[in-house]
Scaffold this motif. Structure first.
Motif, short mmCIF file in Angstrom:
data_model
loop_
_atom_site.label_atom_id
_atom_site.label_comp_id
_atom_site.label_asym_id
_atom_site.label_seq_id
_atom_site.Cartn_x
_atom_site.Cartn_y
_atom_site.Cartn_z
N SER A 83 0.73 48.94 28.59
CA SER A 83 -0.52 48.20 28.40
C SER A 83 -0.32 46.71 28.17
O SER A 83 -1.28 45.98 27.92
CB SER A 83 -1.30 48.79 27.22
OG SER A 83 -0.57 48.67 26.01
N SER A 84 0.92 46.23 28.25
CA SER A 84 1.16 44.79 28.10
C SER A 84 0.35 44.02 29.14
O SER A 84 0.21 44.45 30.29
CB SER A 84 2.64 44.49 28.28
OG SER A 84 2.86 43.11 28.53
N VAL A 85 -0.15 42.86 28.75
CA VAL A 85 -0.91 42.02 29.69
C VAL A 85 -0.14 40.76 30.06
O VAL A 85 -0.72 39.80 30.58
CB VAL A 85 -2.29 41.65 29.11
CG1 VAL A 85 -3.17 42.87 28.99
CG2 VAL A 85 -2.16 40.94 27.77
N THR A 86 1.18 40.76 29.82
CA THR A 86 1.99 39.60 30.18
C THR A 86 3.27 39.97 30.92
O THR A 86 4.13 39.12 31.13
CB THR A 86 2.36 38.77 28.94
OG1 THR A 86 3.12 39.59 28.04
CG2 THR A 86 1.13 38.23 28.24
N GLY A 87 3.45 41.22 31.31
CA GLY A 87 4.66 41.60 32.04
C GLY A 87 5.85 41.89 31.17
O GLY A 87 6.98 41.91 31.66
N GLN A 88 5.65 42.18 29.88
CA GLN A 88 6.78 42.41 28.98
C GLN A 88 7.67 43.60 29.38
O GLN A 88 8.88 43.51 29.29
CB GLN A 88 6.27 42.59 27.55
CG GLN A 88 5.70 41.31 26.96
CD GLN A 88 4.83 41.60 25.75
OE1 GLN A 88 4.09 42.58 25.71
NE2 GLN A 88 4.88 40.73 24.75
N PRO A 89 7.10 44.75 29.82
CA PRO A 89 7.96 45.90 30.10
C PRO A 89 8.41 46.02 31.55
O PRO A 89 8.90 47.08 31.95
CB PRO A 89 7.06 47.08 29.73
CG PRO A 89 5.70 46.63 30.14
CD PRO A 89 5.67 45.13 29.89
N LEU A 90 8.26 44.96 32.34
CA LEU A 90 8.64 45.05 33.74
C LEU A 90 10.14 44.81 33.90
O LEU A 90 10.67 43.81 33.41
CB LEU A 90 7.85 44.05 34.58
CG LEU A 90 6.32 44.18 34.51
CD1 LEU A 90 5.65 43.25 35.50
CD2 LEU A 90 5.88 45.62 34.75
N PRO A 91 10.85 45.71 34.57
CA PRO A 91 12.31 45.63 34.67
C PRO A 91 12.75 44.65 35.75
O PRO A 91 13.05 45.05 36.89
CB PRO A 91 12.70 47.07 35.02
CG PRO A 91 11.52 47.59 35.78
CD PRO A 91 10.30 46.94 35.18
N VAL A 92 12.84 43.39 35.40
CA VAL A 92 13.10 42.35 36.40
C VAL A 92 14.50 42.47 37.02
O VAL A 92 14.75 41.96 38.10
CB VAL A 92 12.90 40.94 35.81
CG1 VAL A 92 11.48 40.76 35.32
CG2 VAL A 92 13.89 40.66 34.69
N ALA A 93 15.43 43.14 36.34
CA ALA A 93 16.78 43.32 36.88
C ALA A 93 17.02 44.76 37.33
O ALA A 93 18.16 45.16 37.53
CB ALA A 93 17.81 42.92 35.83
N GLY A 94 15.93 45.52 37.49
CA GLY A 94 16.09 46.91 37.89
C GLY A 94 16.69 47.74 36.77
O GLY A 94 16.33 47.59 35.61
N GLY A 95 17.60 48.63 37.12
CA GLY A 95 18.26 49.44 36.10
C GLY A 95 17.40 50.59 35.62
O GLY A 95 16.68 51.22 36.39
N ILE A 96 17.45 50.83 34.31
CA ILE A 96 16.80 51.99 33.69
C ILE A 96 15.55 51.54 32.94
O ILE A 96 15.60 50.61 32.13
CB ILE A 96 17.74 52.69 32.70
CG1 ILE A 96 19.03 53.12 33.40
CG2 ILE A 96 17.05 53.89 32.05
CD1 ILE A 96 20.14 53.51 32.43
N VAL A 97 14.44 52.21 33.19
CA VAL A 97 13.29 52.10 32.30
C VAL A 97 13.37 53.25 31.31
O VAL A 97 13.44 54.43 31.71
CB VAL A 97 11.95 52.14 33.07
CG1 VAL A 97 10.80 52.54 32.14
CG2 VAL A 97 11.65 50.78 33.67
N LEU A 98 13.40 52.90 30.03
CA LEU A 98 13.46 53.89 28.96
C LEU A 98 12.04 54.15 28.47
O LEU A 98 11.47 53.35 27.72
CB LEU A 98 14.35 53.36 27.82
CG LEU A 98 14.52 54.25 26.59
CD1 LEU A 98 15.07 55.62 26.97
CD2 LEU A 98 15.45 53.57 25.59
#
Length: 468
Positions: A83-98
């Motif tokens: 629900s972030s409205v600023t892109g905080q949880p977006l994985p800009v380097a790929g990898g693993i989303v926990l």
């Protein structure tokens, strides 16, 4: 190590229900509710996409993911409910989303000390409902209450609509557990205050998952107030409204609700009446005698600045719809529709001029530019600038959103304001983090280097780059 090899390691540790690698699952974790990301999704773009998603169901799962990530040099980005409205949880380097949404637990209530402890993935509205059944409340009410987790509140340094009385999450959190990049599990907090060095829990508040992963949280709880009084007022000018807010808080009064709308946003805040003046929403709650006295004292300040009562009905109507996102979501769903909220803050001496310049600079970029002030402090206030518009197409809308952020941040930095009050930095504010923090940034950088020297945790946020 290749993504395929990392996924093989994850597969050996996690079953098929916990490890997700399907296209739809990866796409879903490449967009939060930041309007820019929403437009990316409309355009079929996924610029920040993970290689795998791991659903954590325990602290041991978090430790295991970080062990694999550390051994393989794989980035890890924590994810709550997106629900972030600023892109905080977006994985800009790929990898693993926990994915921590499954890290839930039954609340543990301590009625004597007035605290509740839950796992970090618990949804805010679920916890508030559980407490409400016991005549208790968190007094933490972000608009995203039903779309955010308690761990996310810590990571983003969140605040709620009643913060002028109860404070932000930094005032409401008693302690929490965090897992560091090397797998160390630490419990941080004080009982109820301590002078043994710095308050370590401050390190991770607002760290956006760049320093550690929050797994359990202990929060204050409060009894339901005996009395709540609310009232709306018109005021002749923005300057008068700012003076009222400042005098109320500096007089030692602590209203639970302070929201002051300029004339443009007043039309939305009180939609059933013509917008002819700025509007102030004011409320006091607590013991009946105290709330009544405080509201009377605050009302006298309002009246002295030319305020006129509109009664409680406008505030009651807002209270009934205060968690409703639909107007913004519906606009964003339209072809070419766009909407953005830029929340900032400044001192009383600077916030008026900063507001005026923001209105002027942003006016060409949207059909409507709305402003309201809330979350008051002795020294200043937050300010929301809300922009609503319709462009010829989604590509044009995307360019407008990017220009909104560039202009707004330039103005706020020039007025020595805070570039975020509580939505955090994420990707939206990444280009301005270092300029905003100034000589404080090297301190943050050294903390990052000490706790996460390989930049495994949520790279590309808070001014930090990706791992070289």
């Amino acid at each position: 190590m290749s993504a395929a090899a990392v996924i093989d390691q994850l597969r050996r540790s996690f079953g098929p229900d916990a490890l997700l690698t399907g296209e739809g699952d990866l796409d879903a974790r490449s967009h939060d509710t930041w309007p820019v990301a929403t437009v990316w999704a409309k355009l079929g773009r996924h610029p920040h996409r993970p290689d795998a998603v791991v659903r954590a169901g325990s602290v041991a799962d978090v430790v295991e993911v970080l062990r694999i990530a550390g051994e393989t040099g794989t980035p890890v980005t924590a994810w709550g409910l997106g629900s972030s409205v600023t892109g905080q949880p977006l994985p800009v380097a790929g990898g693993i989303v926990l994915d921590l949404a499954g890290l839930v637990s039954e609340p543990e209530l301590d009625e004597l000390d007035r605290t509740v402890t839950v796992a970090a993935g618990v949804r805010g509205s679920d916890l508030e409902s559980w407490l409400g059944e016991r005549d208790l409340t968190l007094n933490h009410s972000p608009q995203s209450l039903g779309r955010s987790t308690v761990g996310g509140w810590i990571a983003t340094r969140a605040t709620g609509q009643f913060s002028s009385r109860y404070g932000g999450i930094e005032d409401l959190v008693v302690g929490y557990q965090v897992v560091l990049a090397d797998g160390t599990v630490a419990d941080l907090g004080q009982r109820p205050r301590a002078a043994m060095g710095p308050d370590l829990k401050e390190f991770f508040l607002g760290s956006e998952g760049t320093l550690g992963v929050v797994t359990r949280v202990t929060l204050k709880v409060f009894a339901r107030p005996e009395l709540r009084i609310t009232e709306a007022f018109t005021l002749p000018t923005v300057e008068a409204g700012l003076a009222v807010m400042r005098e109320v808080v500096q007089a030692g009064l602590r209203p639970h609700l302070v929201r002051f709308y300029d004339i443009d946003e007043a039309a939305h805040a009180v939609p059933d009446r013509p917008a002819t003046a700025p509007v102030l929403f004011l409320g006091h709650e607590g013991l009946a005698g105290v709330a009544t006295a405080e509201h009377a004292a605050a009302t006298a300040i309002v009246t002295a600045h030319g305020g006129a009562s509109m009664g409680a009905a406008p505030v009651d109507a807002w209270m009934a719809r205060r968690y409703d996102f639909s107007s913004v979501e519906n606009l964003l769903a339209e072809p070419g529709g766009y909407a953005e909220t830029v929340e900032v803050a400044n001192l009383w001496s600077r916030i008026g001029p900063m507001y005026a310049e923001l209105k002027e600079q942003l006016a060409p970029l949207a059909d409507e530019v709305l402003g309201h002030f809330s979350h008051v402090y002795d020294q200043g206030s937050s300010l929301y600038m809300i922009l609503l518009g319709r462009a010829a197409d989604d590509e044009t809308a995307l360019r407008r959103l990017e220009e909104i952020w560039a202009r707004a941040m330039k103005v706020v930095v020039a007025h020595e304001g805070e570039i975020s009050h509580h939505h955090g930095g994420g990707l939206a504010r990444q280009p301005w983090v270092r300029e905003s923090l100034g000589t404080g940034y090297p301190v943050l950088s050294r903390v990052k280097q000490a706790l996460d020297p390989d930049h495994i945790l949520n790279p590309g946020k808070l001014g930090f780059g990706t791992r070289s």
